[in-house]
Structure formats: C-alpha cells, structure tokens
Design an enzyme around this catalytic site. Structure first.
Site, PDB file in Angstrom:
ATOM      1  N   TRP A 193      30.379 -27.656  30.941  1.00 22.18           N
ATOM      2  CA  TRP A 193      29.205 -28.503  30.729  1.00 22.18           C
ATOM      3  C   TRP A 193      27.981 -27.931  31.421  1.00 22.18           C
ATOM      4  O   TRP A 193      26.862 -28.010  30.901  1.00 22.18           O
ATOM      5  CB  TRP A 193      29.499 -29.930  31.175  1.00 22.18           C
ATOM      6  CG  TRP A 193      30.712 -30.489  30.494  1.00 22.18           C
ATOM      7  CD1 TRP A 193      31.906 -30.806  31.054  1.00 22.18           C
ATOM      8  CD2 TRP A 193      30.864 -30.726  29.081  1.00 22.18           C
ATOM      9  NE1 TRP A 193      32.797 -31.249  30.101  1.00 22.18           N
ATOM     10  CE2 TRP A 193      32.189 -31.206  28.877  1.00 22.18           C
ATOM     11  CE3 TRP A 193      30.016 -30.588  27.983  1.00 22.18           C
ATOM     12  CZ2 TRP A 193      32.663 -31.540  27.622  1.00 22.18           C
ATOM     13  CZ3 TRP A 193      30.502 -30.924  26.719  1.00 22.18           C
ATOM     14  CH2 TRP A 193      31.803 -31.390  26.556  1.00 22.18           C
ATOM     15  N   ASP A 196      23.823 -33.510  36.664  1.00 26.83           N
ATOM     16  CA  ASP A 196      24.688 -34.181  35.702  1.00 26.83           C
ATOM     17  C   ASP A 196      25.823 -34.791  36.515  1.00 26.83           C
ATOM     18  O   ASP A 196      26.689 -34.083  37.024  1.00 26.83           O
ATOM     19  CB  ASP A 196      25.218 -33.173  34.686  1.00 26.83           C
ATOM     20  CG  ASP A 196      26.213 -33.779  33.701  1.00 26.83           C
ATOM     21  OD1 ASP A 196      26.529 -34.981  33.827  1.00 26.83           O
ATOM     22  OD2 ASP A 196      26.679 -33.036  32.819  1.00 26.83           O
ATOM     23  N   LYS A 244      32.871 -42.793  32.002  1.00 29.62           N
ATOM     24  CA  LYS A 244      33.860 -42.495  33.035  1.00 29.62           C
ATOM     25  C   LYS A 244      33.907 -43.618  34.069  1.00 29.62           C
ATOM     26  O   LYS A 244      34.905 -44.311  34.189  1.00 29.62           O
ATOM     27  CB  LYS A 244      33.544 -41.167  33.724  1.00 29.62           C
ATOM     28  CG  LYS A 244      34.164 -39.948  33.078  1.00 29.62           C
ATOM     29  CD  LYS A 244      33.353 -39.402  31.939  1.00 29.62           C
ATOM     30  CE  LYS A 244      33.897 -38.038  31.495  1.00 29.62           C
ATOM     31  NZ  LYS A 244      33.152 -37.480  30.366  1.00 29.62           N
TER      32      LYS A 244
END
Length: 355
Positions: free
Chosen positions: A99, A166, A190
């Site tokens: 990511w 992030d 999450k």
C-alpha cells in the site's frame, strides 16, 4: 460451532455495534424508515455525523486547527487526493509494503517524489530505520501498519518535516500525536466501521496551498466547508462508525485499545515463538499488533494446508496468509477478543501434539 473472525478487512466489529446498526437499518430513530433509505440531509441524521466527528476528535485528542471529514473511495483514492492537495515542490515516501508503494506511485503524478527508504528487497520483513528525510520536502508519507506483511510503526517517527500517514489498519488502536501530521487518512473497515467510508483528518492551515487547480470533489476544502455533506455521504457506514466510536469510548478509549492490542499480540506471538511448527515472518521489533503473520518452519512446510484446513474446520475464519507472504495471518483489530486468540493458540498446540 463458534466462529472467530480474523479477516484482514473488512473485518470484525463489536457485536453490539452490528446489532445497533441492524436495528437502525430496520427503523431509524423511530421514523418508520430504514437507515438505508433516509435522506442524508434529514434533521435526525446530521447529529450522527456531528457526534461521530466529535468522538474521533475526542478519542484521538485532536488539537484545534484540524478538521475531520468523511469520504468514499477508500484509502486508494487518498493515494491520489493527498498529493493533489499537499504536494507543492517535493514529497518523501517511506516504502514499507504494497500500500505504501501504491501511494508513492500515485504521488508521482503530481510532482517530485523521493523514496527515503525501502524494505522491498527483503520482502518487507522490517521497517527501515535511520534514513535521511529531506528537509525541503512538503511532507513525509508513511503507512503505519502493513496488513499484508505484518509490520507496524507504533510510535511517532522523529521527523523534521510534517508527516502524512495512512493509518487504515491501526487507527484507534493506540494514542497518536496528531500535531505531528499534516493529514491522517484511514479506510474504516478495520477498526472504525464497515467498508464504505474513509476518515480523513486534515490540518486546516495547510489546505489551499497546492500549485494546481483542483476538481471540486478532490479539494479537501470542499468537504471541510460542507461538513462532509457536499454530496451524498455513505450513510450506513457513518452510522456504524458512530456506534464503533461510542464502543471505543465506553471500553476506555485508545489507551485501553492499546493495552488490549499488546495483550492479544503477546499471547499469539508467544505461541508462535514457542511452537516447533511455526515461525514469525518479520523482525521481532517491527511486529504488527494488528496483523500477526506466521508460516510453518521449513521442515514442516507440508503441514501448511492441513493446519489451515484444521483451523477452518474449528471455526477460525480468515487466517490464510496473503499470497505475497503465504502461511497464515491472524488479524487482531480492536474488536478481536482474547478468547478468540486463545482459541487459535489452543488449536496450534493441539496440532503440534498431533504432528
């Protein structure tokens, strides 16, 4: 048979959050309408947005001068939206996984990008340290938790320039010094909500400085000024986020989430290190508390599928490792219980005895 959800995302939610959301889906606030069909501009929905934003600010102790906005598109959209709004001359990126690499790729569309360090050559089995950060960069971008590889940056870096992070997979799991950041973004699926809403925390006085004309939807100022109501927001995920933030606060806040994260990880990593069949995949000092990755020791590789089948047959959901790592991954987000972790540990012990 009881199921234990170790999915990496969308992932486990507190049961009361699911039940309370379900009630509102059937009848929102006694209106006779479903939460799925009400207008986002209905008088009794605005308090949902306002309270959710207020709780995020309270739980993370966000200082004055920052705004919270709710958008769609996940963290993947933020890979582009962040540099569009904040990259002026140059940006620095730390490459710690898939990511982080994707975020860096998108930033290159908007200007000069420097990769300050990478652990790609070691299949991201550690978080680089002692790297130089260019002081003339507009920001340092980091990915605090790497879901695929199981590494995590759990303490704020000592950076000479503002950071952007992030935090999709570890936000709300620990205290954060928000003042060190220009922006923080997180896909909510999450630790915060169901999939469909992305939370962005932005420093107000850093907005509007980018040397480019931004499309209306991409400009963070649009959403700050309109209170995340410029266009139709993801209503149900925002409500679920509100319920989750209420749950986190009732449980004791992010300090308690941090304590629980360490407790769960200590139990599972302890068994991984003890058990002759298994080994961890990353350097011990960089082990994630959210995504615990492990594989079979080389001499027991042929037992990988039998153990996965055994675990799944006994209620363990989502523990198959990502194809980039293999083996197993037990995601232990805020709503994961010690009971669930102990159940997995018991299976690991039983499997060891059998083989």
């Amino acid at each position: 048979m009881k199921k234990y959800n170790f999915n990496a995302g969308p992932s486990i939610l507190p049961r009361e959050v699911i039940e309370n959301t379900a009630k509102q889906i059937l009848d929102f606030n006694g209106s006779g309408l479903s939460l799925m069909e009400i207008s986002h501009r209905a008088a009794d929905f605005k308090p949902v947005v306002d309270e959710a934003m207020a709780l995020i600010k309270e739980l993370l102790d966000i200082p004055e001068g920052y705004s919270v906005v709710f958008l769609g598109g996940g963290a993947s959209l933020q890979f582009m939206q962040i540099p569009a709004n904040f990259l002026i001359h140059k940006a620095a990126y730390l490459n710690t996984g898939t990511w982080a690499k994707k975020a860096q790729k998108e930033a290159k569309l908007f200007g000069d990008v420097v990769e300050v360090a990478s652990s790609a050559d070691a299949n991201y089995t550690f978080v680089p340290k002692n790297f130089d950060i260019p002081t003339d960069a507009d920001y340092l971008h980091i990915t605090t938790n790497n879901t695929i590889y199981g590494t995590e940056i759990r303490k704020e870096l000592d950076s000479p320039i503002p950071m952007i992070a992030d935090m999709s997979s570890d936000i709300m799991s620990r205290p954060v010094d928000v003042s060190k950041y220009t922006a923080i973004y997180a896909g909510a699926q999450k630790n915060m909500s169901m999939a469909g809403v992305t939370v962005i925390i932005v420093k107000d006085d850093m907005l509007g400085k980018a040397p480019r004309q931004l499309p209306t939807m991409i400009d963070y100022r649009t959403h700050v000024e309109k209170g995340s109501m410029f266009n139709t927001p993801p209503v149900v995920p925002i409500y679920t986020l509100l319920e989750t933030m209420r749950w986190v606060k009732a449980q004791g806040g992010v300090k308690e989430m941090d304590r629980r994260a360490h407790e769960r990880a200590d139990i599972l990593y302890g068994e991984i290190d003890r058990n002759k069949l298994f080994r961890g995949t990353v350097k011990e000092e960089d082990r994630s508390l959210m995504n615990i990755c492990f594989v079979m020791n080389d001499e027991y590789k042929d037992l990988e599928k039998p153990f996965l089948d055994y675990a799944m047959a006994n209620g363990m959901v989502g523990i198959k490792g990502h194809r980039s790592v293999g083996g197993f991954r037990a995601s232990c987000y805020n709503a994961q219980t010690v009971e669930g972790v102990n159940a997995l540990v018991d299976l690991m012990k039983n499997f060891e005895r059998q083989h």
